[in-house]
Design an enzyme around this catalytic site. Structure first.
Site, mmCIF file in Angstrom:
data_model
loop_
_atom_site.group_PDB
_atom_site.id
_atom_site.type_symbol
_atom_site.label_atom_id
_atom_site.label_comp_id
_atom_site.label_asym_id
_atom_site.label_seq_id
_atom_site.Cartn_x
_atom_site.Cartn_y
_atom_site.Cartn_z
ATOM 1 C CB ILE A 107 -0.964 -0.015 1.229
ATOM 2 C CG1 ILE A 107 -1.915 1.195 1.205
ATOM 3 C CG2 ILE A 107 -0.212 -0.124 2.545
ATOM 4 C CD1 ILE A 107 -3.034 1.110 2.231
ATOM 5 C CB CYS A 108 0.987 4.175 0.722
ATOM 6 S SG CYS A 108 1.386 5.924 0.837
ATOM 7 C CG ASN A 109 5.620 6.278 -0.389
ATOM 8 O OD1 ASN A 109 5.015 6.728 -1.355
ATOM 9 N ND2 ASN A 109 6.201 7.049 0.519
ATOM 10 C CB ALA A 111 1.825 0.306 -4.281
ATOM 11 C CB ALA A 161 -4.216 -0.127 -1.697
#
Length: 203
Positions: A107-109, A111, A161
């Site tokens: 998720i976030c960084n 990803a 995400a």
């Protein structure tokens, strides 16, 4: 296969991104589960406490050196640590997870890290916008056509995400894990997305 879910936390991790998933694993709507299907475990670079962006410190269950090879899922929690050299040490961990067919969430960084390392080249995926994925990519990210502008995307055991998609990230991973029935997972999602007052108006 072990029932442990391993959460990789790097320094300055985004604590909120693990909340909904870990809570659903450990509890139902009333209390802690007496016999949870899965168990949450924290992995960090060392056994020293790892600090979140907000300053909370979490004591790891495992370091990179001591983490088990057998587990149910590997979950990469976002934060600023993914922009630092320590993130390079996660590449072989994710490589082994994918080779073994484990569920992997990012998720976030985290990803963006997955894109930079080339792990998203054969799957549909999302993240903090295609622009960030391209910014981080180097020569390893070759699948911009696989990017989907959605809160969370699940494809072939990999869930990605953006940083605002904590609930959607949790829902996709809970479904892959079969943590509960799809109906109860959706109920959990809707309750936390819309809130008690919206779902249960006054009599």
């Amino acid at each position: 296969m072990s029932n442990e879910i391993l959460y990789i936390l790097l320094p300055d991790y985004a604590a909120h991104e693990a909340v909904y998933l870990s809570q659903a694993i450990a509890s139902n709507e009333c209390a802690l589960k007496e016999h949870p299907r899965y168990v949450n475990k924290v992995v960090a670079p060392t056994m020293e406490p790892v600090k979140s962006i907000g300053g909370f410190r979490t004591l790891p269950d495992y370091s990179f050196a001591t983490m088990p090879d057998d587990y149910a899922a590997l979950v990469l929690i976002g934060g600023f640590g993914w922009t630092t050299p320590v993130a390079d040490r996660v590449v072989p961990i994710v490589t082994r997870a994918i080779e073994k067919g484990r569920i992997v969430g990012a998720i976030c960084n985290a990803a963006s890290f997955m894109a930079k390392a080339g792990f998203l080249n054969a799957v549909s995926h999302t993240g903090n916008g295609l622009g960030q994925l391209k910014l981080w990519e180097g020569a390893n990210y070759t699948n911009p056509d696989g990017y989907i502008h959605a809160q969370a995307v699940s494809d072939r055991n990999i869930v990605t995400a953006n940083g605002s998609a904590t609930l959607e990230f949790a829902r996709e991973l809970l479904l892959l894990l079969g943590n509960d029935t799809p109906e109860r997972i959706e109920m959990y999602y809707q309750f936390n997305r819309h809130g008690f007052c919206a779902l249960f108006p006054p009599e």
